[in-house]
Design an enzyme around this catalytic site. Structure first.
Site, PDB file in Angstrom:
ATOM      1  N   LYS A 193      47.769  10.707  38.018  1.00 14.22           N
ATOM      2  CA  LYS A 193      46.756  11.082  37.030  1.00 14.22           C
ATOM      3  C   LYS A 193      45.687  11.930  37.713  1.00 14.22           C
ATOM      4  CE  LYS A 193      43.737   8.731  33.633  1.00 14.22           C
ATOM      5  NZ  LYS A 193      43.309   7.402  33.144  1.00 14.22           N
ATOM      6  N   SER A 200      43.778   6.882  28.164  1.00 14.76           N
ATOM      7  CA  SER A 200      43.514   8.205  28.691  1.00 14.76           C
ATOM      8  C   SER A 200      44.631   8.736  29.592  1.00 14.76           C
ATOM      9  CB  SER A 200      42.205   8.183  29.484  1.00 14.76           C
ATOM     10  OG  SER A 200      42.330   7.345  30.622  1.00 14.76           O
ATOM     11  N   SER A 250      43.743   2.256  29.378  1.00 17.86           N
ATOM     12  CA  SER A 250      44.197   3.636  29.618  1.00 17.86           C
ATOM     13  C   SER A 250      45.563   3.767  30.262  1.00 17.86           C
ATOM     14  CB  SER A 250      43.169   4.391  30.474  1.00 17.86           C
ATOM     15  OG  SER A 250      42.093   4.800  29.668  1.00 17.86           O
TER      16      SER A 250
END
Lengths: 486, 474
Positions: free
Chosen positions: B76, B151, B175
């Protein structure tokens, strides 16, 4: 203009002292910090506040803060946490400072001030907390830009906050000296106000004597020397009294001290005061201080100035003045203690250190730790005098300066080389006495007829003849005997 | 090439000679190219991956390779990797290169994983749909008109679309798990402090944790095992020694499950999600486990508590982005204040600004006690309630999210509706406990439905082993 009676007013002063901790690394990372290093070299992703970095615990800072707390008779907080103080500034890379808010590491202590007249006064300490320093901004080095040096960012500090117990610039100066002395005895701060490793802000107000209510408080910053603290505070007290006398209102504000003009100047008013939005630092777990940890720190505590003062007066029999001068800084006290490991002449050791050594160091602008002679060597000089091998004046005026230059030799060698060893050989002395006396037959008669002070004349001649090498005690004794025999 | 669902499948393929690491990396690079429209990757480190593949293949041949040799992984865009860009999908960090690597990244590399690129996400991990990225939406591979969740949307889609075997996300309030649920992947949020946060760009420090998104439980175990452990660079990391997750064998023990009554009865829970939950309960009961309803009256307070505390921490954590020392700086600054103000106004997106303002507000003098202190107290209550539940039960069961993948744009103008997407997830972050989202069913639109199990602190082994015994109805 009406004459102002300043004595009707009482100043009320509290000091906040920031002291940089002499830890090996910064507060929350492992960077080193050296004052004067090239800009932005003592840095890492942590002190630069790079994304994803986290602060680290520095147990040494906790230990140092507890030491200062114990030295100031504070209570140590058992359960504490760090807090973030949020504000934006170019030299604060994280946008917040890690500090302590609701749970300072030490609370509620006091220190005692001793005045020259022998009186003393207790100043209470509100709290001591741990925090980190910001970087430095330079606004005057470049025409277009402000420059930032982040070497100092993250250097550990403790902030020592006093109660508003201080009543004059002089008391503030004395309080600050006392704090500095403790910091340096504890070896946790170098106490250098000029380099900023010790900094002081003052909260000052005035009120009519006898009133309870505090006046409006003004904070004064940027007093970067001991004398400036006193000057700034004295100026500010007078400014406030004058303002009140002229029916002006004093506004709550922060002022800066202009050392060149000797005045304080308004920096900002507190009305638009920042809201620092303190909250517990989530990146560092809460700190638990156990009694056994405090005990461990207590064991590492060196003797403090007060302890040494008591020892010097009671155990060594020094007077108050000598004891306070010798305990004024730690290195002098340690040096003194080492001298008297090697000589029993305590008074002479004190005098040599306070007079000869100190004036030499002052002349040369050196620190005691840069001094060429070690305590044993000073003890050797004292011993040589006490044994009558050299005179005190020869030792202090000739041997001492030469010894400093050739500290690898023994003091005896120096004395020999300078031909200053006193003659206590009786044959040699007798020869000089006989020569002198043979020159003054009439004076001998006068002496015998009761003019006792002529002895000094004979002695002077003997010393002159011996080029100062005659042991005065022995010579004078023999001189008398010779005269009496005649 | 067949779809590998775990590292052990890949290792078998290496062993029987049907493929090798260099071919595998090429395969994933081609997949990334084919699926470019999903916008999962912000950057692909193709040359570097190929070079590593060559080196690691040699180690495999020599028998000296680490235990992640063969694993191709994406990270990420809020996890730092030395010498590589990292932007938290924000304009304010565009073109920022990290000077150091996250501990988790170092540990993966030490075991010979290949990091193939960085993955799109909501800006600073703030969002539940990946619509808050400064670099565009990520599309759900099942239905390109729908969001992947957030997210860690790019991470979830990269795994869903088989662009890499696994990915690292970060989980502050769901997330990792919520996008895993919306993409049919496995998303693990470990116990708080289980994996070092060093090198994870902070959103909310007391909630954040790195977590793997995988195609199999066995890879979740393996990645957790490699990344877990005390780190001197993260004072909040745990020294708990129990980290040999991959050695745990699945046991056929009978467990006790608590189902949060208020979650099942929640207004607005999608009926298909609800019935899938009931199906799971049936299956567990049939398998001899105990499943009971428990009441958690604090459920309605969880979203407010979560947003009060996380935004408070975020408002401070994001203070460092000023344009002063790195990252985006406005061209219109006149002095220090206007430079900071404009760099932040121009550099941050709307949702990030909303959260910074909310957090600044709840920490302000006069509001602090009413919001921040009160939220801290409720956090304590939730933790106490959770501990009580675990005195009687092994797991807490709920759907991961109240709905399946929703349409792009559907909730983007309604932050409150968006925040509710994480209502079942935030519990684990508030209490600091481990939780796992696993694919259990598909809805009538063939969209994945994820279920969530939470366990007590440091009981990841039990949690992962239990989920291996659940039979999805796909």
């Amino acid at each position: 203009m009406r004459e102002v009676d300043y004595s009707r007013y009482e100043p009320v002063i509290g000091l906040e002292v920031h002291a940089q901790m002499l830890t090996k690394s910064k507060a929350y990372c492992s960077d080193a910090y050296d004052y004067g290093a090239s800009a932005n070299t003592d840095v890492s992703p942590i002190s630069l506040g790079h994304p994803g970095t986290l602060p680290m615990h520095n147990v040494e800072v906790i230990r140092f803060a507890i030491k200062m707390g114990l030295a100031c008779n504070c209570s140590i907080t058992e359960n504490q946490h760090y807090a973030r103080k949020n504000y934006f500034y170019a030299d604060l890379p994280k946008g917040y400072q890690i500090t302590q808010d609701k749970t300072p590491i030490c609370t509620g202590g006091h220190i005692e001030l001793k005045f020259k007249d022998g009186k003393s006064k207790v100043i209470n300490i509100t709290r001591i907390h741990m925090e980190e320093d910001a970087g430095k901004s330079f606004h005057d080095q470049d025409v277009y830009d402000s420059l930032i040096d982040l070497n100092r960012a993250g250097v550990p500090l403790i902030e020592i906050v006093s109660e508003p117990d201080i009543r004059s610039g002089e008391e503030a100066h004395l309080y600050l000296s006392e704090i500095r002395k403790l910091l340096m005895y504890l070896d946790i701060c170098d106490g250098n106000m000029e380099e900023g490793s010790m900094r002081c802000d003052a909260n000052i107000s005035v009120r009519l004597k006898g009133t309870e209510k505090f006046g409006t408080r003004v904070e004064v910053k940027n007093m970067n020397s001991f004398s400036n603290v006193k000057r700034a505070i004295d100026f500010e007290i007078k400014r406030q009294i004058d303002a009140i006398e002229n029916a002006e209102t004093i506004s709550m504000e922060t002022r800066t001290f202009d050392a060149i003009k000797g005045i304080t100047i308004s920096m900002r008013t507190k009305e638009g005061a920042s809201d620092y939005r303190y909250f517990p630092e989530p990146d560092l777990p809460p700190i638990h201080i156990s009694q056994s940890f405090i005990d461990e720190v207590q064991k590492q505590m060196p003797a403090l100035p007060k302890d040494l003062y008591d020892k010097f007066t009671k155990q060594y029999g020094l007077n108050d003045y000598d004891a306070s001068v010798l305990t004024d800084d730690k290195s002098t006290a340690i040096y003194f203690e080492e001298i008297i490991q090697h000589t029993t002449n305590v008074k002479s050791a004190a005098n040599w250190l306070m007079v000869n050594v100190r004036s030499y160091l002052n002349d040369q602008a050196l620190d005691l730790n840069q001094f060429a002679l070690n305590p044993t060597q000073i003890a050797e000089i004292i011993q040589l005098i006490d044994e009558g091998k050299v005179s005190h004046s020869a030792a202090s005026q000739k041997i001492f300066p030469e010894f400093i230059k050739q500290s690898d030799k023994t003091v005896l060698q120096i004395a020999q080389e300078l031909n200053l060893l006193q003659e206590s050989n009786t044959d040699e002395l007798q020869k000089w006495i006989d020569v002198v006396l043979s020159k003054f037959p009439e004076k001998i008669i006068e002496y015998k007829n009761g003019k006792q002070n002529l002895l000094a004349l004979f002695m002077g001649e003997v010393m002159k003849l011996s080029k100062g090498k005659a042991d005065p005690k022995m010579a004078s004794k023999m001189l008398k005997e010779t005269l009496d025999k005649n | 090439m067949e779809r590998f669902k775990s590292l052990s499948e890949i290792k078998n393929a290496f062993a029987n000679g049907s493929t090798d690491l260099e071919k595998l990396v090429d395969f994933y690079l081609n997949r990334i190219e084919e699926k470019k429209h999903l916008n999962a990757f912000l950057e692909v480190w193709a040359d570097e991956a190929k070079l590593s593949a060559k080196k690691i293949q040699q180690k495999i041949n020599d028998g000296t390779a680490g235990k992640l040799a063969g694993m191709v992984i994406g990270i990420k865009d809020n996890i730092c990797y030395k010498g590589h860009k990292v932007s938290a999908s924000s304009k304010i960090l565009s073109n920022f290169t990290s000077l150091y690597s996250a501990t988790a990244v170092e540990k993966l590399l030490a075991e010979d994983a290949i990091i193939i690129g960085r993955l799109n996400c909501d800006e600073f991990a703030m969002g539940s749909s990946n619509e808050n990225s400064a670099f565009g939406n990520v599309l759900n591979d099942v239905d390109n008109s729908r969001v992947p969740g957030g997210s860690s949307g790019g991470a979830a889609v990269a795994v869903q679309a088989n662009l890499c075997l696994a990915a690292l996300g970060s989980d502050t309030g769901g997330s990792v798990r919520q996008p895993a649920a919306l993409t049919g992947t496995f998303g693990l949020k470990p116990t708080y402090g289980r994996i070092s946060r060093w090198g994870l760009i902070a959103y909310a420090s007391s909630f954040d944790i790195i977590g793997p998104i995988t195609q199999s439980i066995e890879d979740s175990k393996l990645l957790l095992e490699v990344m877990a452990g005390k780190d001197e660079y993260d004072a909040t990391s745990s020294s708990n020694k129990n980290i040999e997750y991959s050695k745990q064998v699945s046991e056929n023990k009978k467990f006790r499950f608590a189902v949060i009554k208020e979650a099942i009865e929640l207004d607005g829970i999608n009926s298909e999600v609800k019935s899938a939950t009931e199906d799971l309960i049936e299956q567990l009961k049939k398998d001899g486990h105990l499943v009971e309803m428990v009441s958690v009256p604090e459920l309605s307070a969880m979203i407010p508590v979560y947003y009060t505390l996380t935004t408070a921490e975020a408002s401070s954590n994001l203070s460092r982005f000023t344009g002063m020392h790195y990252g985006y700086r406005t061209k219109n600054g006149k002095d220090l204040e206007s430079t900071i103000r404009k760099s932040r106004s121009e550099g941050f997106g709307a949702e990030v600004k909303r959260r910074i303002m909310l957090g600044t507000f709840v920490l302000s003098v006069g509001y602090y006690d009413a919001y921040y202190t009160k939220a801290q107290k409720v956090r304590r209550l939730v933790a106490n309630r959770t501990a009580k539940i675990f005195e009687q039960y092994d797991f807490i069961l709920s759907p991961t999210s109240p709905s399946t993948a929703f349409k792009i744009g559907e909730k983007s103008n309604d932050p409150m509706a968006m925040y509710l997407a994480d209502i079942f997830c935030v519990h684990a972050n508030i209490a600091g406990i481990p939780a796992l989202s696993f694919p259990f069913a598909n809805d009538s639109n063939n969209l994945p439905i994820g279920m969530q199990l939470m366990a007590n602190h440091f009981e990841e082994s039990k949690l992962l082993s239990m989920v291996e015994n659940i039979r999805p109805i796909l």
